[in-house]
Motif scaffolding. Structure first.
Motif, mmCIF file in Angstrom:
data_model
loop_
_atom_site.group_PDB
_atom_site.id
_atom_site.type_symbol
_atom_site.label_atom_id
_atom_site.label_comp_id
_atom_site.label_asym_id
_atom_site.label_seq_id
_atom_site.Cartn_x
_atom_site.Cartn_y
_atom_site.Cartn_z
ATOM 1 N N TYR A 186 -5.037 5.060 2.666
ATOM 2 C CA TYR A 186 -3.965 4.160 3.103
ATOM 3 C C TYR A 186 -4.535 2.991 3.905
ATOM 4 O O TYR A 186 -4.186 1.820 3.676
ATOM 5 C CB TYR A 186 -2.980 4.971 3.942
ATOM 6 C CG TYR A 186 -1.707 4.259 4.325
ATOM 7 C CD1 TYR A 186 -1.122 3.313 3.495
ATOM 8 C CD2 TYR A 186 -1.062 4.557 5.526
ATOM 9 C CE1 TYR A 186 0.056 2.680 3.850
ATOM 10 C CE2 TYR A 186 0.114 3.931 5.886
ATOM 11 C CZ TYR A 186 0.666 2.995 5.046
ATOM 12 O OH TYR A 186 1.830 2.367 5.407
ATOM 13 N N LEU A 205 -6.586 0.610 1.624
ATOM 14 C CA LEU A 205 -5.688 -0.170 0.765
ATOM 15 C C LEU A 205 -5.055 -1.318 1.547
ATOM 16 O O LEU A 205 -4.940 -2.445 1.036
ATOM 17 C CB LEU A 205 -4.599 0.734 0.187
ATOM 18 C CG LEU A 205 -4.966 1.584 -1.027
ATOM 19 C CD1 LEU A 205 -3.799 2.483 -1.416
ATOM 20 C CD2 LEU A 205 -5.365 0.709 -2.207
ATOM 21 N N ALA A 248 0.830 -1.205 0.000
ATOM 22 C CA ALA A 248 0.000 0.000 0.000
ATOM 23 C C ALA A 248 0.866 1.257 0.000
ATOM 24 O O ALA A 248 0.559 2.240 -0.696
ATOM 25 C CB ALA A 248 -0.927 -0.008 1.216
ATOM 26 N N PHE A 282 -5.529 -5.190 0.538
ATOM 27 C CA PHE A 282 -4.369 -6.011 0.191
ATOM 28 C C PHE A 282 -4.182 -7.162 1.180
ATOM 29 O O PHE A 282 -3.654 -8.212 0.803
ATOM 30 C CB PHE A 282 -3.106 -5.157 0.141
ATOM 31 C CG PHE A 282 -2.970 -4.360 -1.116
ATOM 32 C CD1 PHE A 282 -3.099 -4.960 -2.358
ATOM 33 C CD2 PHE A 282 -2.729 -3.001 -1.068
ATOM 34 C CE1 PHE A 282 -2.986 -4.228 -3.526
ATOM 35 C CE2 PHE A 282 -2.610 -2.254 -2.226
ATOM 36 C CZ PHE A 282 -2.741 -2.871 -3.460
#
Length: 419
Positions: free
Chosen positions: A305, A308, A267, A312
């Protein structure tokens, strides 16, 4: 931990591995002080101290970024290349076949990862040279090429050092390099904190609050890293001739933080790309708009952030542990989860449980990654770059390395008993 290290030093070959690891880490720290030619280090140091993003780079590289040494890019290109290769293994059939071919296939994938690392390192080095051209003594095309090649060579050397540690030393070499880089910044952080107290910038209450938060974060990291959900698996008995096989009970450990720190790094790498573009074209309106609303540390950047990282985490956990493959392997060897039919129902059950466990780990990773912003507001201590991500890496690497040392000591104890 100290007792384990002292016991390890008494074993000959284990002592050699520990000394070799320390020697390679010494070479890494030595290279962090070798400057790249043609750079005004004073200008570059002032530039680094202006942004939180640069400060985070400096922590990960162990101070090499602020000195703009040959190891300024750290091992980040290799990590990105490894993540990309793991993701491509799922997408590209040829790489998937190589991954299933055993040692020879993994060796080829490792070779591809090295090539990709050099390419990514050179691209990142060119971007870094253009973005930080203000620190060049004599900006020119030759100087850009020289700096880019020097930084790329430094990353390639770090990659080699990490692989040597993994092969001939103790622990994962790449992780230990990041660990050593972060830990090397602790003395400087302590000195800076003492200076803040002497200057009256912060008081003892702020310092105590920072220590309490740090202890709680470390305890949480250990709890999440060691936490797991165990799915019971039973294997039916099989009679082959006069022997009985199977009939045992075991479990599938589903770790809460199965993905480790990889989602945070991935990220960060994605969000760094637009940040670098803005630095290249700093005079445009888009750059001003992006810096105002999406710069490192802003509310919008922090929210993106965090999401993400959560995304992920789910994606990477699914890649490294496919519920369908796990269910197929259980069925192949005559096993089953009590109360669940083998095959597709087992895969769906594992996927359901894994998603619940992964959600806890994903949210925890996101909180840890954005923690420095809230710690800054709570303690009012400036330049806190040694935040949650750094602690996550340090604690995780320390736990894994000690487990490897203890397992090797246990293996040698068994060998001695058998002999």
């Amino acid at each position: 931990m100290i007792n384990s290290l002292m016991s390890a030093l008494k074993i000959g070959d284990l002592r050699q591995k520990l000394l070799f690891t320390l020697l390679m880490l010494f070479v890494f720290r030595l290279g962090a002080h070798v400057p790249v030619p043609g750079i005004n280090n004073e200008v570059f140091s002032n530039l680094v101290s202006q942004g939180a993003l640069f400060g985070f780079f400096d922590v990960i590289s162990g101070g090499a970024f602020k000195k703009f040494s040959i190891f300024a890019m750290s091992i980040t290109p290799y990590i990105n290349a490894s993540i990309i290769m793991q993701l491509l293994t799922v997408v590209i059939p040829h790489l998937e076949r190589l991954a299933k071919e055993g040692e020879e296939g993994r060796r080829k994938i490792t070779q591809y990862t090295r090539y990709l690392t050099v390419v990514l390192a050179f691209i990142q080095a060119i971007g870094m040279s253009i973005a930080l051209k203000i620190a060049f003594i004599r900006p020119s095309l030759d100087q850009y090429i020289l700096v880019s090649l020097t930084l790329t060579a430094g990353t390639a050397l770090l990659m080699w050092i990490g692989e040597q540690i993994t092969e001939k030393g103790i622990g994962n070499g790449i992780s230990l390099l990041i660990f050593a880089g972060i830990v090397s910044r602790v003395p400087a952080g302590i000195i800076r904190t003492v200076e803040y107290i002497q200057a009256g910038t912060i008081n003892y209450f702020n310092l105590i609050l920072l220590v309490v938060i740090g202890v709680l974060v470390i305890a949480g990291i250990v709890l999440i890293n060691e936490g797991q959900r165990r799915l019971p698996v039973q294997y039916a008995k099989r009679v082959v001739g006069r022997r009985v096989y199977g009939g045992q009970n075991t479990h599938i450990p589903l770790r809460v933080n199965q993905a480790g720190v990889i989602p945070v790094i991935f990220a960060s790498s994605i969000l760094m790309f637009p940040e670098q573009l803005v630095q290249w074209f700093s005079s445009g309106k888009f750059s001003a708009w992006y810096t105002t609303y999406f710069a490192w540390g802003t509310a919008s950047h922090t929210i993106i952030y965090a999401f993400l990282i959560i995304g992920f985490t789910f994606f990477y956990t699914t890649v490294i542990m496919n519920p369908s493959d796990v269910a197929e392997n259980i069925k192949k060897y005559g096993g089953f989860i009590p109360g669940i039919r083998p095959g597709r129902p087992t895969a769906e059950y594992i996927s359901k449980v894994m998603n619940k466990v992964t959600l806890v780990g994903a949210v925890f990773l996101a909180i840890i990654a954005i923690l420095p912003n809230f710690v800054l507001m709570a303690t009012r201590i400036p330049n806190i770059y040694f935040g949650g991500t750094a602690l996550l890496i340090v604690v995780g690497v320390a736990l894994d390395t000690m487990k490897q040392i203890e397992s090797q000591m246990l293996m040698r104890s068994y060998h001695g008993f058998i002999k």
